[in-house]
Write a protein that holds these residues in place. Structure first.
Motif, PDB file in Angstrom:
ATOM      1  N   TRP A 251      81.608   2.134 -15.073  1.00  0.00           N
ATOM      2  CA  TRP A 251      80.619   1.068 -14.929  1.00  0.00           C
ATOM      3  C   TRP A 251      81.218  -0.322 -14.796  1.00  0.00           C
ATOM      4  CZ3 TRP A 251      77.771  -2.130 -18.869  1.00  0.00           C
ATOM      5  CH2 TRP A 251      78.488  -2.284 -20.062  1.00  0.00           C
ATOM      6  N   PHE A 252      82.422  -0.552 -15.388  1.00  0.00           N
ATOM      7  CA  PHE A 252      83.035  -1.861 -15.226  1.00  0.00           C
ATOM      8  C   PHE A 252      83.668  -2.046 -13.853  1.00  0.00           C
ATOM      9  CE2 PHE A 252      82.115  -3.524 -19.301  1.00  0.00           C
ATOM     10  CZ  PHE A 252      82.525  -4.856 -19.317  1.00  0.00           C
ATOM     11  N   GLY A 253      83.719  -0.980 -13.070  1.00  0.00           N
ATOM     12  CA  GLY A 253      84.166  -1.091 -11.691  1.00  0.00           C
ATOM     13  C   GLY A 253      83.018  -1.293 -10.715  1.00  0.00           C
ATOM     14  N   HIS A 254      81.813  -1.369 -11.237  1.00  0.00           N
ATOM     15  CA  HIS A 254      80.623  -1.567 -10.407  1.00  0.00           C
ATOM     16  C   HIS A 254      80.520  -3.027  -9.971  1.00  0.00           C
ATOM     17  CE1 HIS A 254      76.345  -1.671  -9.303  1.00  0.00           C
ATOM     18  NE2 HIS A 254      76.396  -0.348  -9.226  1.00  0.00           N
ATOM     19  N   ALA A 255      79.910  -3.241  -8.824  1.00  0.00           N
ATOM     20  CA  ALA A 255      79.743  -4.597  -8.310  1.00  0.00           C
ATOM     21  C   ALA A 255      78.913  -5.459  -9.241  1.00  0.00           C
ATOM     22  CB  ALA A 255      79.111  -4.543  -6.920  1.00  0.00           C
ATOM     23  N   ALA A 256      77.965  -4.857  -9.939  1.00  0.00           N
ATOM     24  CA  ALA A 256      77.092  -5.601 -10.866  1.00  0.00           C
ATOM     25  C   ALA A 256      76.804  -4.697 -12.058  1.00  0.00           C
ATOM     26  CB  ALA A 256      75.802  -6.024 -10.180  1.00  0.00           C
ATOM     27  N   PRO A 257      77.758  -4.563 -12.990  1.00  0.00           N
ATOM     28  CA  PRO A 257      77.610  -3.572 -14.063  1.00  0.00           C
ATOM     29  C   PRO A 257      76.367  -3.780 -14.915  1.00  0.00           C
ATOM     30  CG  PRO A 257      79.498  -5.029 -14.479  1.00  0.00           C
ATOM     31  CD  PRO A 257      79.063  -5.260 -13.078  1.00  0.00           C
ATOM     32  N   PHE A 258      75.928  -5.026 -15.071  1.00  0.00           N
ATOM     33  CA  PHE A 258      74.783  -5.264 -15.946  1.00  0.00           C
ATOM     34  C   PHE A 258      73.442  -5.257 -15.203  1.00  0.00           C
ATOM     35  CE2 PHE A 258      78.334  -6.453 -18.538  1.00  0.00           C
ATOM     36  CZ  PHE A 258      77.977  -5.959 -19.790  1.00  0.00           C
ATOM     37  N   ASP A 259      73.480  -4.802 -13.934  1.00  0.00           N
ATOM     38  CA  ASP A 259      72.232  -4.456 -13.248  1.00  0.00           C
ATOM     39  C   ASP A 259      71.809  -3.034 -13.600  1.00  0.00           C
ATOM     40  OD1 ASP A 259      72.153  -6.894 -12.082  1.00  0.00           O
ATOM     41  OD2 ASP A 259      72.598  -6.226 -10.038  1.00  0.00           O
ATOM     42  N   PHE A 260      72.753  -2.254 -14.140  1.00  0.00           N
ATOM     43  CA  PHE A 260      72.486  -0.869 -14.556  1.00  0.00           C
ATOM     44  C   PHE A 260      71.866  -0.055 -13.429  1.00  0.00           C
ATOM     45  CE2 PHE A 260      72.426  -3.472 -18.449  1.00  0.00           C
ATOM     46  CZ  PHE A 260      73.488  -2.885 -19.103  1.00  0.00           C
ATOM     47  N   GLY A 262      71.536   2.863 -10.777  1.00  0.00           N
ATOM     48  CA  GLY A 262      71.840   4.292 -10.892  1.00  0.00           C
ATOM     49  C   GLY A 262      72.848   4.788  -9.884  1.00  0.00           C
ATOM     50  N   GLU A 263      73.126   4.005  -8.860  1.00  0.00           N
ATOM     51  CA  GLU A 263      74.070   4.398  -7.815  1.00  0.00           C
ATOM     52  C   GLU A 263      75.304   3.517  -7.893  1.00  0.00           C
ATOM     53  OE1 GLU A 263      75.177   6.965  -4.742  1.00  0.00           O
ATOM     54  OE2 GLU A 263      73.320   6.987  -5.905  1.00  0.00           O
ATOM     55  N   PHE A 264      76.499   4.128  -7.858  1.00  0.00           N
ATOM     56  CA  PHE A 264      77.724   3.332  -7.964  1.00  0.00           C
ATOM     57  C   PHE A 264      77.969   2.550  -6.680  1.00  0.00           C
ATOM     58  CE2 PHE A 264      82.336   2.641  -7.571  1.00  0.00           C
ATOM     59  CZ  PHE A 264      82.555   1.946  -8.752  1.00  0.00           C
ATOM     60  N   LYS A 265      78.194   1.261  -6.846  1.00  0.00           N
ATOM     61  CA  LYS A 265      78.579   0.375  -5.753  1.00  0.00           C
ATOM     62  C   LYS A 265      79.836  -0.362  -6.200  1.00  0.00           C
ATOM     63  CE  LYS A 265      73.731  -0.308  -4.519  1.00  0.00           C
ATOM     64  NZ  LYS A 265      72.593  -1.259  -4.514  1.00  0.00           N
ATOM     65  N   PRO A 266      80.958  -0.095  -5.570  1.00  0.00           N
ATOM     66  CA  PRO A 266      82.219  -0.655  -6.075  1.00  0.00           C
ATOM     67  C   PRO A 266      82.261  -2.168  -5.997  1.00  0.00           C
ATOM     68  CG  PRO A 266      82.553   0.367  -3.940  1.00  0.00           C
ATOM     69  CD  PRO A 266      81.164   0.724  -4.366  1.00  0.00           C
ATOM     70  N   ALA A 267      82.855  -2.770  -7.021  1.00  0.00           N
ATOM     71  CA  ALA A 267      83.078  -4.205  -7.023  1.00  0.00           C
ATOM     72  C   ALA A 267      84.046  -4.576  -5.909  1.00  0.00           C
ATOM     73  CB  ALA A 267      83.641  -4.635  -8.372  1.00  0.00           C
ATOM     74  N   SER A 268      84.049  -5.830  -5.556  1.00  0.00           N
ATOM     75  CA  SER A 268      85.030  -6.291  -4.588  1.00  0.00           C
ATOM     76  C   SER A 268      86.343  -6.588  -5.305  1.00  0.00           C
ATOM     77  CB  SER A 268      84.523  -7.554  -3.888  1.00  0.00           C
ATOM     78  OG  SER A 268      84.299  -8.589  -4.831  1.00  0.00           O
ATOM     79  N   GLY A 269      87.427  -6.547  -4.561  1.00  0.00           N
ATOM     80  CA  GLY A 269      88.719  -6.916  -5.107  1.00  0.00           C
ATOM     81  C   GLY A 269      89.230  -5.971  -6.177  1.00  0.00           C
ATOM     82  N   ARG A 272      87.240  -3.392  -8.773  1.00  0.00           N
ATOM     83  CA  ARG A 272      86.797  -2.016  -8.532  1.00  0.00           C
ATOM     84  C   ARG A 272      87.734  -0.989  -9.182  1.00  0.00           C
ATOM     85  NH1 ARG A 272      86.258  -0.404  -2.602  1.00  0.00           N
ATOM     86  NH2 ARG A 272      85.139  -2.387  -2.596  1.00  0.00           N
ATOM     87  N   PHE A 273      88.914  -1.439  -9.599  1.00  0.00           N
ATOM     88  CA  PHE A 273      89.859  -0.531 -10.244  1.00  0.00           C
ATOM     89  C   PHE A 273      89.675  -0.495 -11.757  1.00  0.00           C
ATOM     90  CE2 PHE A 273      91.669  -1.548  -6.168  1.00  0.00           C
ATOM     91  CZ  PHE A 273      92.134  -0.318  -5.708  1.00  0.00           C
ATOM     92  N   GLN A 274      88.702  -1.254 -12.275  1.00  0.00           N
ATOM     93  CA  GLN A 274      88.335  -1.084 -13.670  1.00  0.00           C
ATOM     94  C   GLN A 274      87.530   0.211 -13.812  1.00  0.00           C
ATOM     95  OE1 GLN A 274      87.536  -4.308 -16.414  1.00  0.00           O
ATOM     96  NE2 GLN A 274      87.109  -5.659 -14.665  1.00  0.00           N
ATOM     97  N   CYS A 275      87.434   0.671 -15.048  1.00  0.00           N
ATOM     98  CA  CYS A 275      86.683   1.900 -15.287  1.00  0.00           C
ATOM     99  C   CYS A 275      85.757   1.698 -16.480  1.00  0.00           C
ATOM    100  CB  CYS A 275      87.632   3.070 -15.489  1.00  0.00           C
ATOM    101  SG  CYS A 275      86.820   4.670 -15.599  1.00  0.00           S
TER     102      CYS A 275
END
Length: 411
Positions: A251-260, A262-269, A272-275
């Motif tokens: 979830w910390f690799g999500h583009a907007a983790p606190f939008d919660f 249901g579909e994973f959208k990778p963060a930029s830069g 996205r390698f966070q987990c």
């Protein structure tokens, strides 16, 4: 020419890094030669942990994610590590273990290598690197192959089937340094991406990831960076690879983790390698160790490392040459990291006897005595005294005791 006590004293008097010893907790009499397994505690880490626990956690609680900037610790510390390793801001993320980061780097590289199926490494590499490759190959159900070749055959094994080459820059036993730029260039010539394990490089030798055009790299925080036991590791991804898709899409690799969402959208830069959720306490301790390294000049650190290891080898030849030690590292210091290692039939027992004399190194199976050389808190006199204590153990056969023969859970 025999090295004298006056020679040793002169080396210590001329040491530009001597002041850093006071930054660390080192009890009197201890000669600590295991910083390549676990670095010594920085004094400032104690104050930092007190603040993080008693103020940020105890008082700030959940508000400290923003108020104490916990949320940005992985990128903030990653940018600091980048300054040590020849990377740009936004190319390194701190957090999670080296093993997990190896998995993320391998799968990210694979996502960019459609049609290639081979994961290549060398035999005798640090086991967790190879285990991760083996696990990926098993999980793939046959679509991936883990190929391990002799160290001298790695470059010849690069071909159009190889997707990723994973190598350790400084070997954990022999201390041999791989030429990152040369190997990476030869890998790229075959269309192969590289993942470099910097666990015995970061804080120990000068590293230039972008100068070598490295693709991905990982490393740990608890060795030469002095981040504490089990400290978070780090992952480097060159900016040109920030569209890669690491499999561990937490979830910390999500583009907007606190939008919660249901579909994973990778963060930029690099985000996205966070987990998972960042390990705040571990990151706080790691940051203090990294800050100390940034205050030192890596060129001076490397120069002193070479002097210390050369002194160690020379004194071993002079003082312990008749006791059957085999030096297994490259003799050329330019090809050797910040450790020395010797093979001996009674390596384990001798290391236990050394610990009883307050010299701490470590043992690596089957017969290796390994000594980490950490320039920020070791003096030249420490090296000379360690060799003298080892000589006494050999002369008096102190190692030949029953209590030294039983292997401990950690060696």
């Amino acid at each position: 020419m025999t090295i004298t006590a006056a020679d040793i004293a002169a080396m210590d008097a001329a040491d530009p890094l001597a002041k850093f010893r006071d930054e660390f907790v080192i009890r009197d009499g201890l000669i600590y030669l295991d910083g390549n397994s676990l670095g010594v505690l920085p004094k400032r880490t104690i104050a930092r942990m007190n603040t993080t626990i008693n103020e940020e956690w105890a008082q700030g609680l959940i508000t400290s994610w923003v108020g104490a900037d916990w949320v940005n610790a992985p990128t903030r510390i990653g940018d600091k590590i980048a300054r040590l390793l020849g990377a740009e801001p936004g190319e390194i993320i701190a957090g999670e273990s080296t093993s997990i980061n190896i998995f993320k780097a391998l799968t990210a590289a694979l996502s960019l290598q459609e049609g290639r199926k081979v994961l290549l490494t060398e035999t005798g590499n640090f086991p967790t690197d190879n285990y991760m490759m083996q696990g990926l190959a098993r999980f793939s159900g046959g679509s991936l192959e883990c190929r391990e070749v002799a160290p001298e055959d790695v470059l010849d094994a690069l071909d159009e089937d190889v997707a990723v080459l994973l190598l350790t820059q400084v070997h954990y036993k022999t201390s041999r340094i791989r030429d990152m730029a040369e190997v990476t260039a030869k890998a790229h010539a075959k269309g192969v991406l590289t993942v470099w394990d910097l666990s015995h490089s970061s804080g120990a030798i000068e590293v230039d990831l972008n100068g070598a055009e490295a693709d991905f790299a990982v490393g740990c925080g608890y060795k030469f960076l002095n981040g504490g036991p089990g400290a978070p590791g780090f992952l480097f991804a060159a900016k040109r690879h920030h569209d890669a898709q690491p499999v561990l899409s937490g979830w910390f690799g999500h583009a907007a983790p606190f939008d919660f969402d249901g579909e994973f959208k990778p963060a930029s830069g690099i985000d996205r390698f966070q987990c998972g959720t960042p390990p705040v306490l571990g990151l706080a301790a790691l940051e203090e160790g990294v800050d100390i390294m940034l205050e030192a000049d890596m060129a001076k650190v490397r120069a002193k490392s070479v002097q210390l290891t050369e002194l160690f080898v020379t004194l071993m030849e002079e003082r312990c040459g008749e006791f059957g030690f085999e030096f297994i590292c490259p003799r050329d210091p330019a090809q050797r990291g910040s450790q020395v290692a010797f093979a001996h039939p009674h390596a384990y027992e001798m290391m236990q006897a050394l610990k009883a004399r307050d010299v701490v190194g470590d043992f690596r199976a089957p017969n290796i005595m390994r000594f980490g050389v950490t320039p920020l808190y070791l003096a030249f006199a420490d090296i000379a005294e360690a060799v003298e204590r080892l000589r006494a153990i050999c002369v008096n056969a102190e190692w030949d005791r029953e209590e030294y023969r039983t292997k401990a859970a950690v060696t």
